[in-house]
Design a protein around this motif. Structure first.
Motif, mmCIF file in Angstrom:
data_model
loop_
_atom_site.group_PDB
_atom_site.id
_atom_site.type_symbol
_atom_site.label_atom_id
_atom_site.label_comp_id
_atom_site.label_asym_id
_atom_site.label_seq_id
_atom_site.Cartn_x
_atom_site.Cartn_y
_atom_site.Cartn_z
ATOM 1 N N MET A 1 0.848 -1.204 0.000
ATOM 2 C CA MET A 1 0.000 0.000 0.000
ATOM 3 C C MET A 1 0.877 1.245 0.000
ATOM 4 N N ALA A 2 0.486 2.260 -0.764
ATOM 5 C CA ALA A 2 1.287 3.471 -0.888
ATOM 6 C C ALA A 2 1.262 4.292 0.392
ATOM 7 N N ASP A 3 2.380 4.967 0.665
ATOM 8 C CA ASP A 3 2.482 5.920 1.771
ATOM 9 C C ASP A 3 2.064 7.282 1.216
ATOM 10 N N ILE A 4 0.885 7.763 1.616
ATOM 11 C CA ILE A 4 0.322 8.990 1.042
ATOM 12 C C ILE A 4 0.573 10.175 1.963
ATOM 13 N N ARG A 5 1.090 11.265 1.384
ATOM 14 C CA ARG A 5 1.316 12.518 2.107
ATOM 15 C C ARG A 5 0.576 13.640 1.392
ATOM 16 N N ILE A 6 0.047 14.590 2.183
ATOM 17 C CA ILE A 6 -0.665 15.739 1.631
ATOM 18 C C ILE A 6 0.074 17.014 2.012
ATOM 19 N N ILE A 7 0.316 17.864 1.014
ATOM 20 C CA ILE A 7 0.987 19.143 1.241
ATOM 21 C C ILE A 7 0.071 20.253 0.730
ATOM 22 N N ARG A 8 -0.194 21.236 1.580
ATOM 23 C CA ARG A 8 -1.040 22.365 1.181
ATOM 24 C C ARG A 8 -0.158 23.553 0.804
#
Length: 709
Positions: A1-8
């Motif tokens: 499973m992918a390691d998901i990161r969110i950047i605003r």
């Protein structure tokens, strides 16, 4: 499973001046000022509409990134269009583009920190629709769960929605110090992009007069064009395109080019003869940025020119490339190095082709080509270090015997047939103008040619024996210089045996369908997993072909995965179409064909049979071989374990193998600095016994044996 990161996105503001250039405004004036006023009026609305966000998904081997400014920006552009205000729509969209680029820069800055924390690096950046198919955007949306995390979807045409969104794909590695994330303008198909950085010319236009051979005319105009097959019309490297006038289609053209390519004007320069004047385009991308191995120069900050010091130029003339070093002869420091392509490669990739060309009236042209190359290298080094030219009184040149003959203009008749009779093996000193011609930038200097040992084991190998200490050590070592010929030495200070195996140019890309030199975009690394190739290119640019190390790694992968049998036959469905490695910018498939594999088999078999014959004929037990030295550019980047997989190197010696770089140039430097004398080099050259493999039954037998994998 992918390691998901969110950047605003944080505090993103539009760049009005950049937006105006995006919109097509080239210079400031009344129109610019009116548009600038509109942009400044719309900027607050754009900033309120922004919902800048990026989603990153780290998989095992790749990082997928989706960037978006949000749906509100796209809706506002649609409103301007619905109201019939096309100018406002264009300017608003252009300002949004500057915001998207600003978001990208913020993400890349944070990405470096994330990679360090994760203990990974980035070796290559891809852009769907540029160097990857647009369909990869669907993969990016899926891996990032972009519909849920960023409100971004992809339609059947593979376009992202909202409009002001983009995707990026990065190849990951295990070294956090590697961080190749910049956009490559030279690989981007958007040639009219206002942000495009300047790139060097990739083609030369010439008008060939009627009644001339096109390749000869190109050479006469000072433009080098690769011709690895020696003008036989087999390799397809000397391709040119007719843009005005006509060039008849030859049988060789029909074999190399498709009907569509022939219709576009593509021809082989080596076989093309004009009937009337014709304007042609000569692609010269391969000549630019060609990678060659030199020597390590001293730290620039530590260099200072001493008034009482003498300086010299050391040169290695290789069959494919040239390398030179500016040397402080007094304290032994290397001030600078420079490399270039050997323009003689236009006459053929290997020494045999060039000997043939010289014997058929091309000797003067070959001499002129290498003199011109050397003069350019010398001028470059001396210009970059003012004050050295007046005190540069010595040159030392190391090269194989054929290269020395071509440089000096000596007849090559005695080099091509047994029994060989070279005019000279070097080991003498001349005035600079005798070697480089009247245009030599060092009129008062002397030039010493390092001594060679035989017709096919030259001064470059003498230099390697000295540099690696074979002539002064009790331990037995094997020295191998991998190139179009595989020159090798086995022995120690008491006895040394030398040989030359005719490998041909295949391991350096010659004669292969997609073979190329070490140029930007050349595939230099290949991993094959579950039947699919994953490649790495020089400078991490769009693939243009495959060079030596890529060829070897691709073959090792095919063998490991069982995609070729022991005879070298590709399994179906690749036997007829070739095994796909990557795609070019225009989506042509770069493949290894069945014929390519046959060429590689013959080259690697010649090297391996040469090594085994040398060991067998010398009477030296292989258990006594303490170390194996691999010299030259190809050897420097070679993975010995992968070389052993395909049978290029013996498996029992692979772990004892060390890359030693350009020992030919280092030997020339040693002569200038006094680390070795000409007499010592002559003694090394005289103290070797040659085993002629062409007449050796063991070599012929082993050559057949090692054709298999």
């Amino acid at each position: 499973m992918a390691d998901i990161r969110i950047i605003r996105g944080q505090r993103i503001v539009p760049d009005v001046e950049q937006a105006l250039r995006f919109a097509g405004y080239e210079s400031k004036g009344a129109a610019w000022e009116r548009a600038e006023g509109m942009c400044r009026d719309m900027a607050p609305l754009l900033r309120r509409s922004l919902q800048a966000k990026a989603v990153l998904a780290f998989t095992e081997k790749r990082l997928y990134v989706i960037l978006t400014l949000g749906a509100a920006v796209s809706r506002q552009i649609d409103r301007y269009q619905d109201d019939g205000d096309e100018l406002a729509a264009v300017l608003f969209a252009a300002m949004a583009d500057t915001c998207l680029f600003a978001l990208e820069q913020q993400v890349l800055q944070q990405l470096r920190l994330i990679c360090r924390q994760k203990g990974c690096g980035i070796v290559c950046r891809h852009e769907p629709g540029s160097d990857l198919p647009l369909s990869v955007q669907a993969d990016a949306v899926c891996e990032t769960a972009a519909g849920r995390t960023a409100g971004v979807t992809v339609n059947a045409a593979m376009a992202l929605s909202p409009e002001k969104s983009m995707s990026l794909v990065f190849d990951l590695c295990e070294d956090p110090a590697v961080f190749q994330v910049k956009h490559d303008c030279t690989a981007c198909p958007k040639t009219d992009c206002p942000q495009r950085q300047a790139e060097s010319a990739r083609e030369v236009r010439l008008t060939c007069p009627g009644g001339c051979r096109v390749h000869d005319y190109i050479q006469s105009q000072g433009t080098a064009l690769a011709m690895p097959c020696g003008g036989k019309g087999m390799c397809g490297k000397c391709r040119v395109r007719v843009v005005r006038g006509r060039l008849p289609v030859t049988p060789e053209d029909k074999r190399i080019f498709s009907e569509a390519q022939l219709a576009q004007g593509w021809r082989l320069a080596c076989k093309a003869v004009t009937r009337e004047a014709a304007e042609i385009v000569v692609p010269v991308q391969e000549q630019q940025g060609f990678s060659a191995l030199a020597a390590e120069a001293a730290d620039e900050g530590a260099l200072s020119l001493a008034a009482d010091h003498d300086y010299g130029l050391a040169v290695d003339i290789g069959t494919t490339t040239l390398a030179a070093a500016l040397v402080d002869c007094t304290d032994g420091k290397i001030l600078a190095t420079a490399t270039a392509v050997n323009s003689q490669r236009s006459f053929g990739a290997d020494v045999v082709s060039r000997i043939g060309a010289a014997c058929h009236g091309k000797g003067k042209a070959l001499q002129k080509a290498v003199r011109r190359d050397l003069t350019r290298l010398m001028k470059q080094l001396l210009k970059d270090h003012p004050g050295t030219a007046a005190r540069c009184r010595q040159m030392a040149i190391a090269a194989n015997t054929t290269m020395l003959h071509l440089l000096m203009g000596w007849p090559c008749d005695g080099l091509g047939d047994w029994p060989f009779h070279p005019v000279s093996l070097g080991g003498k000193t001349y005035r600079a103008q005798e070697v480089l011609g009247p245009q030599s930038p060092l009129a008062d200097a002397t030039v010493t040619l390092l001594p060679g040992m035989s017709t096919y084991v030259g001064a470059d190998i003498t230099a390697g024996i000295w540099q690696c200490g074979l002539a002064s050590s009790d331990d037995v070592s094997l020295f191998v210089d991998l190139g179009t010929n595989g020159e090798m030495v086995l022995g120690n200070k008491d006895q040394r045996f030398i040989a030359s195996a005719p490998a041909g140019p295949a391991l350096e890309g010659g004669k292969l369908t997609w073979g190329t030199g070490s140029v930007p975009g050349a595939i230099c690394g290949v991993r094959i997993e579950r039947g699919r190739a994953k490649v790495r290119t020089i400078d991490h640019t769009v693939p243009v072909g495959i060079c030596g190390t890529g060829i070897l790694e691709a073959m090792a992968g095919l063998v490991r995965e069982g995609l070729v049998d022991e005879t070298g036959k590709l399994v179906e469905p690749y036997f007829h179409k070739g095994f796909p490695l990557a795609s070019t910018l225009d989506y042509q498939r770069i493949t290894l064909s069945q014929q390519d594999i046959r060429e590689i088999q013959m080259a690697k078999s010649a090297i391996r049979a040469g090594i085994e014959s040398l060991i067998e004929r010398s009477g030296i037990s292989r258990q006594r071989v303490h170390q194996v030295f691999l010299a030259g550019g190809f050897g420097y980047y070679l993975d010995p374990q992968k070389a052993a997989v395909i049978g290029l190197l013996p498996a029992d010696l692979a772990e004892r193998t060390t890359a030693v770089g350009n020992t030919s140039l280092k030997g020339a430097i040693g002569l200038l600095t006094g680390a070795v004398t000409l007499e010592e080099l002559q003694a090394i050259a005289a103290g070797a016994e040659e085993i002629v493999l062409g007449n050796d039954e063991a070599f012929q037998r082993l050559y057949i044996d090692y054709l298999n994998f």
